[in-house]
Every structure is written in C-alpha cells, then in structure tokens.
Design a protein around this motif. Sequence first.
Motif, PDB file in Angstrom:
ATOM      1  N   SER A   1     -26.177   7.977  -1.626  1.00 52.15           N
ATOM      2  CA  SER A   1     -25.470   7.800  -2.904  1.00 52.15           C
ATOM      3  C   SER A   1     -24.296   8.762  -3.050  1.00 52.15           C
ATOM      4  O   SER A   1     -23.472   8.612  -3.950  1.00 52.15           O
ATOM      5  N   LEU A   2     -24.213   9.744  -2.150  1.00 52.41           N
ATOM      6  CA  LEU A   2     -23.146  10.751  -2.284  1.00 52.41           C
ATOM      7  C   LEU A   2     -21.781  10.123  -1.997  1.00 52.41           C
ATOM      8  O   LEU A   2     -21.578   9.496  -0.953  1.00 52.41           O
ATOM      9  N   ASP A   3     -20.869  10.314  -2.918  1.00 55.93           N
ATOM     10  CA  ASP A   3     -19.531   9.758  -2.759  1.00 55.93           C
ATOM     11  C   ASP A   3     -18.607  10.847  -2.221  1.00 55.93           C
ATOM     12  O   ASP A   3     -18.175  11.720  -2.952  1.00 55.93           O
ATOM     13  N   HIS A   4     -18.329  10.765  -0.914  1.00 53.00           N
ATOM     14  CA  HIS A   4     -17.481  11.793  -0.298  1.00 53.00           C
ATOM     15  C   HIS A   4     -15.997  11.449  -0.434  1.00 53.00           C
ATOM     16  O   HIS A   4     -15.143  12.306  -0.272  1.00 53.00           O
ATOM     17  N   ASP A   5     -15.696  10.196  -0.660  1.00 52.58           N
ATOM     18  CA  ASP A   5     -14.310   9.736  -0.505  1.00 52.58           C
ATOM     19  C   ASP A   5     -13.710   9.113  -1.767  1.00 52.58           C
ATOM     20  O   ASP A   5     -12.701   8.413  -1.689  1.00 52.58           O
ATOM     21  N   GLY A   6     -14.349   9.339  -2.911  1.00 50.24           N
ATOM     22  CA  GLY A   6     -13.769   8.861  -4.166  1.00 50.24           C
ATOM     23  C   GLY A   6     -13.678   7.348  -4.249  1.00 50.24           C
ATOM     24  O   GLY A   6     -12.682   6.824  -4.736  1.00 50.24           O
ATOM     25  N   GLU A   7     -14.709   6.657  -3.763  1.00 44.76           N
ATOM     26  CA  GLU A   7     -14.728   5.186  -3.803  1.00 44.76           C
ATOM     27  C   GLU A   7     -13.484   4.591  -3.144  1.00 44.76           C
ATOM     28  O   GLU A   7     -12.846   3.683  -3.669  1.00 44.76           O
ATOM     29  N   ILE A   8     -13.161   5.115  -1.977  1.00 42.44           N
ATOM     30  CA  ILE A   8     -11.934   4.697  -1.293  1.00 42.44           C
ATOM     31  C   ILE A   8     -11.971   3.219  -0.891  1.00 42.44           C
ATOM     32  O   ILE A   8     -10.932   2.553  -0.872  1.00 42.44           O
ATOM     33  N   LEU A   9     -13.151   2.708  -0.593  1.00 40.48           N
ATOM     34  CA  LEU A   9     -13.239   1.296  -0.199  1.00 40.48           C
ATOM     35  C   LEU A   9     -12.826   0.389  -1.366  1.00 40.48           C
ATOM     36  O   LEU A   9     -11.978  -0.496  -1.214  1.00 40.48           O
ATOM     37  N   GLU A  10     -13.404   0.646  -2.523  1.00 43.94           N
ATOM     38  CA  GLU A  10     -13.083  -0.180  -3.683  1.00 43.94           C
ATOM     39  C   GLU A  10     -11.622   0.022  -4.102  1.00 43.94           C
ATOM     40  O   GLU A  10     -10.919  -0.932  -4.440  1.00 43.94           O
ATOM     41  N   TYR A  11     -11.177   1.261  -4.044  1.00 47.86           N
ATOM     42  CA  TYR A  11      -9.779   1.566  -4.398  1.00 47.86           C
ATOM     43  C   TYR A  11      -8.819   0.793  -3.487  1.00 47.86           C
ATOM     44  O   TYR A  11      -7.847   0.197  -3.952  1.00 47.86           O
ATOM     45  N   SER A  12      -9.114   0.800  -2.186  1.00 43.94           N
ATOM     46  CA  SER A  12      -8.225   0.133  -1.224  1.00 43.94           C
ATOM     47  C   SER A  12      -8.169  -1.367  -1.507  1.00 43.94           C
ATOM     48  O   SER A  12      -7.099  -1.985  -1.424  1.00 43.94           O
ATOM     49  N   ARG A  13      -9.315  -1.930  -1.858  1.00 43.65           N
ATOM     50  CA  ARG A  13      -9.332  -3.375  -2.138  1.00 43.65           C
ATOM     51  C   ARG A  13      -8.585  -3.680  -3.437  1.00 43.65           C
ATOM     52  O   ARG A  13      -7.814  -4.641  -3.501  1.00 43.65           O
ATOM     53  N   LEU A  14      -8.790  -2.826  -4.435  1.00 42.27           N
ATOM     54  CA  LEU A  14      -8.121  -3.063  -5.725  1.00 42.27           C
ATOM     55  C   LEU A  14      -6.607  -2.945  -5.602  1.00 42.27           C
ATOM     56  O   LEU A  14      -5.865  -3.622  -6.304  1.00 42.27           O
ATOM     57  N   HIS A  15      -6.154  -2.057  -4.704  1.00 46.07           N
ATOM     58  CA  HIS A  15      -4.717  -1.795  -4.584  1.00 46.07           C
ATOM     59  C   HIS A  15      -4.106  -2.418  -3.332  1.00 46.07           C
ATOM     60  O   HIS A  15      -2.957  -2.105  -2.985  1.00 46.07           O
ATOM     61  N   ASP A  16      -4.835  -3.307  -2.683  1.00 49.41           N
ATOM     62  CA  ASP A  16      -4.332  -3.981  -1.474  1.00 49.41           C
ATOM     63  C   ASP A  16      -3.777  -2.998  -0.449  1.00 49.41           C
ATOM     64  O   ASP A  16      -2.681  -3.190   0.091  1.00 49.41           O
ATOM     65  N   MET A  17      -4.514  -1.945  -0.208  1.00 52.99           N
ATOM     66  CA  MET A  17      -4.136  -1.023   0.880  1.00 52.99           C
ATOM     67  C   MET A  17      -4.985  -1.381   2.091  1.00 52.99           C
ATOM     68  O   MET A  17      -6.207  -1.519   1.973  1.00 52.99           O
TER      69      MET A  17
ATOM     70  N   VAL B   1      -4.315  -9.858   9.623  1.00 52.70           N
ATOM     71  CA  VAL B   1      -4.582  -9.459   8.236  1.00 52.70           C
ATOM     72  C   VAL B   1      -3.246  -9.207   7.545  1.00 52.70           C
ATOM     73  O   VAL B   1      -2.254  -8.879   8.187  1.00 52.70           O
ATOM     74  N   LYS B   2      -3.237  -9.383   6.215  1.00 55.69           N
ATOM     75  CA  LYS B   2      -2.036  -9.036   5.440  1.00 55.69           C
ATOM     76  C   LYS B   2      -1.900  -7.522   5.454  1.00 55.69           C
ATOM     77  O   LYS B   2      -2.877  -6.807   5.230  1.00 55.69           O
ATOM     78  N   PHE B   3      -0.706  -7.050   5.744  1.00 54.55           N
ATOM     79  CA  PHE B   3      -0.504  -5.604   5.841  1.00 54.55           C
ATOM     80  C   PHE B   3      -0.184  -5.041   4.455  1.00 54.55           C
ATOM     81  O   PHE B   3       0.940  -5.178   3.957  1.00 54.55           O
ATOM     82  N   GLY B   4      -1.191  -4.456   3.825  1.00 55.43           N
ATOM     83  CA  GLY B   4      -1.008  -3.876   2.498  1.00 55.43           C
ATOM     84  C   GLY B   4      -0.448  -4.886   1.525  1.00 55.43           C
ATOM     85  O   GLY B   4      -0.882  -6.038   1.502  1.00 55.43           O
ATOM     86  N   THR B   5       0.532  -4.457   0.741  1.00 58.29           N
ATOM     87  CA  THR B   5       1.134  -5.340  -0.255  1.00 58.29           C
ATOM     88  C   THR B   5       2.331  -6.105   0.312  1.00 58.29           C
ATOM     89  O   THR B   5       3.027  -6.797  -0.421  1.00 58.29           O
TER      90      THR B   5
END
Length: 304
Positions: A192-208, A4-8
């Motif tokens: 539906s409870l978001d415990h992690d602040g949409e971390i999955l989507e955030y990680s994908r948007l920011h290539d983390m 996998v590509k490592f982050g950015t």
Amino acid sequence: MKTVKFGTTNLDVASVILGCMRINNAENPVKVIETAVDNGITFFDHADIYGGGDCERIFADALAKTEIKRDDLFIQSKCGIVPGKMFDFSKEHIVSSVEGILKRLDTDYLDALLLHRPDTLVEPEEVAAAFDQLEQQGKVKYFGVSNQKPGQIELLKKYVKQPLVANQLQFGIMHTGMIDQGIHVNMTDAGSLDHDGEILEYSRLHDMTIQAWSPYQYGFFEGVFIGHEKFPELNKVLEELAEKYHSTPTGIASAWILRHPANMQVIAGTMNIQRIEEIAQASDIQMSREDWYRVYMAAGNILP
Ligand SMILES: NC(=O)c1ccc[n+]([C@@H]2O[C@H](COP(=O)([O-])OP(=O)(O)OC[C@H]3O[C@@H](n4cnc5c(N)ncnc54)[C@H](OP(=O)(O)O)[C@@H]3O)[C@@H](O)[C@H]2O)c1
C-alpha cells in the motif's frame, strides 16, 4: 510492431524502444541497429552519460554504416546527471549537454530530450529557458522527464511551455511499485506504500507516456529474472505463457508491460540479435486479463 500515441502529440511511435546504455558492449552494433529497425523498433534511447559518451558515439558510427535514414528514426537522449557529483538542471548544463549529445550522435536534432533524474536544486525557470532555446534552435522536438513524480512534473509545468510527453520509470514484472499501491488501497501492508505519488494514474490522466526502463531486471541491477533460479514460480508461468502465445519468456515479460492500458513503451537493453527479434514480435501479443494477473501473482505479489 504495436505503436502507442506519444504523450499528447499526434505521433504514433514504436511500443518497443531499444535502450543504448549497453551498446558499448555490443559485438556488432551495426547488426543490432539493423535488426531493431527491420523488426519495427525505430525508437532509440540514449543518455549523455552512457559509457561516458561512448554509447552515443558508437551508435552514430554504426548508424552511418547502414542504409537507414536518420529521419526515419526517433532518437531520444537524456541529461541532468553529473555522475558521482550532482544533478544539474541549470540552463547552462542542459544546453551544453545537448550540444555534446548532438555532436556525439552526429545529428542536427533530437526527437526527444528527457531530464534524467530529479535535481532537488531545480529552478524551473532555468529549465524553461533551456527548453525554449533548444526548441527555437530546432535542436530538440519534444521534451520529457525521467524518474519524476507528479509534484515534480507539476512544478516544471508551471514554467515550461512545451508539453512534457514522456516519463521514464523503472517498471517490469519484478518492479511493480506503481501498480501495487493502486491495488492495495486502504490497506496497511507494504504494497500500500505509495513511493511515487500515484505516478501511474497521473500519467494516464495527463497522457504522459511511461517508458519502462530495465524491464527484465530485479532489484537495483541485481540481474535478470528470466531463467533465474530465484524465481521458479514466475519462470514456470512465463514458460507456459510463452507456449500459449507462441513467444518466449522474454517476449512474455515485455508483452506483460505493453498489456497495461496505460499505453507504455518498453525500453529493452539487450544487444542480442535473437532477443531483439523476440521482444519486437511480442509487442503484438494481447495477453488476457487472467494471464496478466497470473504473472503478477507468480512474481510474489498478492491481491487483497
Ligand atoms: N531513465 C533511467 O534512469 C534509466 C536507467 C537504466 C536504464 N535506462 C534505459 O533502459 C534501457 C534498458 O536498461 P537495461 O539494459 O538495464 O534493461 P534490460 O533490458 O532489463 O536488461 C538488458 C540486459 O539483460 C541481459 N539479459 C540477459 N538475459 C536476458 C533476457 N532473457 N532478456 C532480456 N535481457 C537479458 C541483456 O544481455 P544481452 O545483451 O546479452 O541480451 C542486457 O545486458 C537502457 O538501455 C536505457 O536506455 C534508463
């Protein structure tokens, strides 16, 4: 071995990481490292606190007994936890912790350093100063975090100039919180409870890169769900898919994580030679969308 590509960065790294938190229990650490590397697992995860420092020492001693070259490996460690006392993201703690890590690992540099768990007393300027020093001295190449959510990462990013390339989070078939909340949008059920602040989507948007820790555990280190009588439906499906994809339930449980297009890495903590091989080989499985959702539901999750 799937990479996998490592982050950015432009680095391609192994999708399977060998987690070294339990290497102090390994019967034959030399064989563990050799088997991992022979099967394409060249990425190793540590933390200053694992085994009270013993895990890094044991790894270094074992590595020295092999023909493997340090520079052919990607060695990552973590700091910021002072067990039972506090979290500490001060410059002084981060820098001195890395000094200790390098000494125990008997190496001049870490490929990556992650901040292990959020410190609510974090002063991001201190983290930035520590990272600058460690980078300038050539002691750490890449930086990241662990168990952090988007707001915490953004706070660090306001001051830290190096890209934060990875976030280590617990994720696996029995730990699907970061996925559930995205599936149960606009619902009022527990999923539906978001415990992690949409971390999955955030990680994908920011290539983390998300590094999935304890991928075979259920609860908080309650045990391994594979073969466990508590999870008959899940294990039935894992067995069936193991046959279909010429793997094992353990292999399928990691292929399930790697099938997610977020391009995660799996951190396997097994010290069992055969399991290391199974997990490495399963990284090349491309599970179908139907099978992926089948596993998700067999784990007790529902689709709205
Ligand atoms: N960032 C964080 O906060 C954090 C927290 C925890 C862990 N981690 C990282 O994640 C890594 C993995 O954690 P973990 O060891 O808890 O994860 P794991 O891979 O889910 O669990 C491995 C443990 O499960 C046992 N096991 C029994 N049956 C198994 C099977 N069928 N398949 C796989 N394992 C089986 C293994 O024993 P055998 O050795 O006998 O196979 C080993 O003791 C750690 O080494 C560490 O690097 C990070």
